[in-house]
Each structure stands twice: as structure tokens, then as C-alpha cells.
Write an enzyme that holds these catalytic residues in place. Structure first.
Site, PDB file in Angstrom:
ATOM      1  N   ASP A 112      14.078 -11.139  -9.787  1.00 47.63           N
ATOM      2  CA  ASP A 112      15.436 -10.968  -9.293  1.00 47.63           C
ATOM      3  C   ASP A 112      16.379 -11.446 -10.387  1.00 47.63           C
ATOM      4  O   ASP A 112      16.090 -12.437 -11.072  1.00 47.63           O
ATOM      5  CB  ASP A 112      15.624 -11.839  -8.042  1.00 47.63           C
ATOM      6  CG  ASP A 112      16.432 -11.141  -6.977  1.00 47.63           C
ATOM      7  OD1 ASP A 112      17.556 -10.739  -7.302  1.00 47.63           O
ATOM      8  OD2 ASP A 112      15.955 -11.021  -5.837  1.00 47.63           O
ATOM      9  N   ASP A 208      20.819  -8.278  -8.609  1.00 47.58           N
ATOM     10  CA  ASP A 208      21.561  -8.706  -7.421  1.00 47.58           C
ATOM     11  C   ASP A 208      23.039  -8.296  -7.472  1.00 47.58           C
ATOM     12  O   ASP A 208      23.688  -8.415  -8.515  1.00 47.58           O
ATOM     13  CB  ASP A 208      21.479 -10.245  -7.365  1.00 47.58           C
ATOM     14  CG  ASP A 208      22.068 -10.829  -6.100  1.00 47.58           C
ATOM     15  OD1 ASP A 208      21.512 -10.578  -5.027  1.00 47.58           O
ATOM     16  OD2 ASP A 208      23.093 -11.529  -6.191  1.00 47.58           O
ATOM     17  N   ASP A 333      17.605 -10.119   3.596  1.00 48.84           N
ATOM     18  CA  ASP A 333      18.976 -10.201   4.096  1.00 48.84           C
ATOM     19  C   ASP A 333      19.155  -9.517   5.450  1.00 48.84           C
ATOM     20  O   ASP A 333      20.282  -9.440   5.956  1.00 48.84           O
ATOM     21  CB  ASP A 333      19.942  -9.522   3.115  1.00 48.84           C
ATOM     22  CG  ASP A 333      20.084 -10.290   1.814  1.00 48.84           C
ATOM     23  OD1 ASP A 333      19.906 -11.514   1.818  1.00 48.84           O
ATOM     24  OD2 ASP A 333      20.379  -9.645   0.784  1.00 48.84           O
TER      25      ASP A 333
END
Ligand code: NOJ
Length: 552
Positions: A112, A208, A333
Site C-alpha cells: 500500500d 491510496d 473500508d
């Protein structure tokens, strides 16, 4: 098969074959995966210990949510050192061993990459904050007068620094400070950091919040006199962002054989070309959130199959021949889809598998989020103190301040909190589902007493066994990777059905996303390759029945 299924593979439709198009990616939320040192938090050695499990599932690549050094205000999405591992997860040596183990199995790893902001504890920010004359002052965004924007995590998007008497900007929490991408020195430092990871030999990045890199810092209209105004259009996909992304790609990813996936909410299918086309895209794929935004909300009983078809088909058609989709149902999420889009009670197994079948065989690279492959569900947490997520906590706090009743907020949180996806992975029937020998950082979902990996490993009808079969099928049939996708209708309103077509080969994928039985009279002329029921009746679809056929 019914003659209504179109045959429309067009010439020139085929994209170049690449390893990442053939791959299936498994997303790990390391904090909640597997703990080997008893501190209640998952770690890198925990991932190493479970590589056999992942290999047996058939995944080719692992995406690790952030493991960089971090005060963990947002569980690693607040990085305080991009080139170090957070203490709770282990050391850089552990990381190197993990990388080696993954590669020695022929698997790959995607990290990430959090580029929009750093932690307020990052030395760059500490330096920037130290004085108005700091050489790094301009690496972040400072203003004498803040705009009237609300932050994505609630409350103001600017925080006052009494020492230097200016406000700094943060799209998310006040501990996640936005970097100033207009500053060339900052950009260079970021590129060098990315190149350092690429030189280490990692195989890709999930990037991200990448559509927020550019902002237009002017006030929002505020006719309702709000304290802070949501300012989505001023902070998302702002004019000029593509130039920044093009430079990022040129200076880093382009130099390696890696795969990139940008997290880009609010990008729409008509924008595919500039974002991900093979000709001018800046990433290989993006995660768009459109299906999640359009086909379900907290008031919905289940997923809206019409909306789902409209959105996903638009992405499939728009990408056809020019770009490649990412395919996903869940991530860290979102609440668990078997609880939101499906039925986690009487049709738990069937709906978890039917949802899996629905998305997995479209054209694109499938991503599986940890626990999805065993049908993990939303947690039944009634008490706000059982939740850990900063977004959930802020949402609760700010809305309570506005006078929203506790009961109403808890009802929403029980449905949509990000923590539903973050409860520990359920490995077995033992204490803490085998996740940790210590005290878990977040409570477990109590249903681990029947819903766990161990229970499903030996059961040929389990959700896990179904996922294994899906992965194998995709591996064995190239058409299910590269074929074009064509939506089709089976007279049942809640069926998501499509064909994949590749040369002469045609496949039909059917997922019935409803509790009822549905009659459908066209017998299929083909070989049944996969089904989530033991027995089936031609002309009828049972609740949440899913089938994959190779058509004659
Ligand atoms: C998106 C990530 O997926 C989410 O978990 C995080 O809170 C925000 N970006 C901020 O980094």
C-alpha cells in the site's frame, strides 16, 4: 441456450497478456490477520506463517495494507516513516524474509502506498511545523486563513498550530497531514522513496486516495450556514491532477515490471482512458467505488441488482479493448457484503458464494479481502466502545454534538462501520479463533465458534471450497481471464448473468442474488462447471444459486 445471448467478440478487442491480468490478489489487513508474538495484533511473521493457506487457496499476489512505521491513528494510513516497519508488525528483516518466502513460492506482493498525506509525527512534518522559515514548510499546506471545508473524517479540514500561527490542511484526521504535491522537492523525495521499495523487489503498489493529490483551496458556498462544508469537488479529481500522476508514473512505476492500482473514488467509467487505458493511463487499474455507492446504502435491505448491473456493465464495456478492470467485493473500508448485499442468516453460505461468483468471473483482476473467502460477516457490536476505527468514532462524536440520538447512530454504525471488515481473521474454534494468544486489539466476531477456516477446510460445500474452485476455474480457462464480458438477462429480476467470450469459447455465469426461488424456462445447452448447490433443477434458480457453464 436461449438465443438471446449475444455473440459479439470484436476484432481488436484483445489486450496484451500480462501476469497481473492472470493473477488473483488477496488483500491482507495485517493487524487482523495472524499474531505470532501474543501482543494482540497481527504481524509480518503471521503472514509468513499463513502462506501455505494462501497458496492452497490459489492466490498469486498479496496486497499488504500499510505496515510502515506509524502511530496508528488510522491503522497505518498515517505513515511516520515510509522506509521502516511499524514496531507492532516486526522489523525490516522480517519484511525481507516475507518477501523472499513469497517470491520463492512463485507468488508476488503489492504494498500500500499512502501519498496524499503523512502522519503528523513524520519528521518531514515535524520539521515543516518547526517554523515558517523551515525548508520543508512548503512540503505541507499552510494558510493564515483556512477554507470552510469539512474533513472526510468529520470536523474541520484545517487545524491551527499555535506556535507558527497558521493552519495546516488535512483531508482526513488532523493527524494525517496533506502533503503539498505542488512542491517539486517533495515530489522528488516521494519518488526516491518509491524507487527504494521497487529496488527491494516488490511487485506493485495499491496507491491510496490518489485522486485527492490536487486541491482547489477556495471556500465552498454555504447557504445553510454549516460550521464546515463538505468540499468533495474541491479536493477530488481536480483539474491538473493527471499531469501530476503522469510524472509520478514516469519517474517511478514505468521503470519496473510492476502492477499499480490506484484507489480513485468518484472516477467514472467515461474517464477510464486518462486513468487506466494502456495508451495514456497512469495506473494499470483503479478501484472505483461506484458499485458500492450506487447499488447499496445503509437503508437498503440487499443489493440493488439493477443498479449493480448498470454500473458494473458500464465499467466492463468501457474498458473493453482499452483497459483492465479491478474486480472486488470487499476491502478494509467496507462492511461485509454477505451482511449488506446478501443474507447472513438463513442463506449465509449460498449468498456468500453467489456474490463471489457474480464479480469473480468478469474481465479484470479479482481481489479477495481476507475473510471474504470464508464468508465472514458484520460484527454484532452494540457498544460504541467495541469499535476502534477513527472514522466511526469521529462520525459518532460529531453527530452526537449535532444532537443525533445515540440509538440512531448505533443503528448506522452496526451496518456500515469499517470495523466490520477489521475484526480478526477467524482461523479455528480455539481461543480468539486462533488469531492471537494475547488480547486482541479489537473484539472478535463471536460467530467464530462456527464460522472459521478450520470448519470449512474439509467441507466440500463450504464457502472456502467454493472460492478454491473459482480460483482454479479461472486458472484453467483462459477465456475467463481474457474473454469479453456481455451482460445477459434470464427473466429473473434478481439474477446477475453474463457471458464471457473468447474466440469460439463461450461461458455463462449466473448469480441469483435473492432469497426466493425463481423460474426461468430456458434450459442451458452446455456443461455445468461450477455450482453452489448439490443438486439443481433446470428452469429454476434456488435462493442465491450460482452456476458457471461452458456453453456448447
Ligand atoms: C483510503 C484507505 O483505504 C482508508 O482505510 C484510509 O482511512 C484513507 N484512505 C486515508 O488514508
Amino acid at each position: 441456450m436461449s438465443t438471446s445471448i449475444p455473440q459479439q467478440q470484436e476484432e481488436g478487442d484483445e489486450l496484451e497478456k500480462t501476469w497481473w491480468k492472470e493473477a488473483v490478489v488477496y488483500q491482507i489487513y495485517p493487524r487482523s490477520f495472524f499474531d505470532t508474538n501474543g501482543d494482540g495484533l497481527g504481524d509480518l511473521n503471521g503472514i509468513r506463517a499463513k502462506l501455505d493457506y494462501l497458496q492452497e487457496l490459489g492466490v498469486d499476489m498479496i496486497w499488504l495494507c500499510p505496515v510502515y512505521k506509524s502511530p496508528n491513528v488510522d491503522n497505518g494510513y498515517d505513515v511516520s516513516d515510509y522506509q521502516a516497519i511499524m514496531d507492532e508488525m516486526g522489523t525490516m528483516d522480517d519484511f525481507d524474509r516475507l518477501l523472499e518466502d513469497i517470491h520463492s513460492r512463485g507468488m508476488k506482493i503489492m504494498m500500500d502506498l499512502v501519498l496524499n498525506h503523512t502522519s503528523d509525527q513524520h519528521p518531514w512534518f515535524l520539521e515543516s511545523k518547526s517554523s515558517k522559515d523551515s525548508p520543508k514548510r512548503d512540503w505541507y499546506v499552510w494558510r493564515d486563513h483556512p477554507t470552510n471545508w469539512e474533513s472526510i473524517f468529520g470536523g474541520p479540514a484545517w487545524t491551527y498550530d499555535p506556535k507558527t500561527r497558521q493552519y495546516y490542511f488535512h483531508l482526513f484526521s488532523k493527524s494525517q497531514v496533506d502533503l503539498n504535491w505542488e512542491n517539486p522537492e517533495l515530489r522528488r523525495a516521494i519518488y526516491d522513496m518509491i524507487l527504494w521499495w521497487l529496488d527491494k523487489g516488490i511487485d506493485g503498489f495499491r496507491v491510496d486516495a490518489i485522486n485527492h493529490l490536487k486541491k482547489e483551496y477556495t471556500d465552498m458556498p454555504n447557504p445553510e450556514g454549516l460550521n464546515y462544508v463538505p468540499a468533495w469537488e474541491k479536493m477530488t479529481n481536480v483539474q491538473g491532477i493527471q499531469e501530476l500522476l503522469a510524472e509520478l508514473r514516469r519517474e517511478t512505476f514505468d521503470r519496473y515490471d510492476v502492477v499499480t492500482v490506484g484507489e480513485a473514488n468518484s472516477v467514472r467509467a467515461h474517464e477510464i482512458s486518462e486513468w487506466i487505458s494502456e495508451e495514456e493511463g497512469k495506473f494499470n487499474m483503479i478501484f472505483h467505488l461506484e458499485a458500492h455507492e450506487e447499488a447499496w446504502d445503509e437503508e437498503s435491505a440487499g443489493v440493488d441488482v439493477d443498479d449493480l448491473r448498470i454500473v458494473l456493465d458500464r465499467w466492463q464495456r468501457s474498458a473493453q479493448g482499452i483497459a483492465w478492470n479491478s474486480l472486488y467485493l470487499e476491502n478494509h473500508d467496507r462492511p461485509r457484503t454477505v451482511s449488506t448485499w446478501g443474507n447472513d442468516r438463513e442463506h449465509w453460505r449460498e449468498s456468500a458464494t453467489a456474490l463471489g461468483c457474480m464479480y469473480f468471473f468478469m474481465q479484470g483482476t479479482p481481489f479477495i479481502y481476507q475473510g471474504q473467502e470464508i464468508g465472514m460477516t458484520n460484527a454484532p457490536f452494540d457498544d460504541i466502545n467495541m469499535y476502534r476505527d477513527i472514522e466511526t468514532k469521529n462520525m459518532y462524536r460529531y453527530n452526537r454534538q449535532k444532537g443525533v440520538p445515540h440509538k440512531d447512530l448505533m443503528k448506522t454504525i452496526k451496518k456500515i462501520s469499517r470495523d466490520h471488515a477489521r475484526t480478526p481473521m477467524q482461523w479455528n474454534f480455539g481461543a480468539n479463533a486462533g488469531f492471537t494468544g494475547g488480547t486482541p486489539w479489537i473484539p472478535l466476531n463471536p460467530n467464530f465458534n462456527w464460522l472459521n477456516v478450520k470448519a470449512q477446510q474439509q467441507d466440500p460445500q463450504s464457502v472456502l471450497s467454493f472460492y478454491k474452485k473459482m480460483l482454479k476455474l479461472r486458472k484453467d480457462h483462459e477465456a475467463l481471464v481474457y474473454g469479453s464480458t456481455h451482460l445477459t438477462y434470464l427473466e429473473c429480476p434478481y439474477v446477475y448473468a453474463y457471458t464471457r467470450e473468447y474466440g469460439e469459447a463461450r461461458y455463462l455465469i449466473i448469480s441469483h442474488l435473492d432469497d426466493d426461488t425463481c423460474s426461468w424456462w430456458n434450459p442451458v445447452d452446455g456443461e455445468l462447471l461450477l455450482s453452489n448447490y448439490d443438486s439443481y433443477v433446470d428452469g429454476k434458480l434456488q435462493p442465491y444459486e450460482a452456476r458457471v457453464y461452458l456453453l456448447n
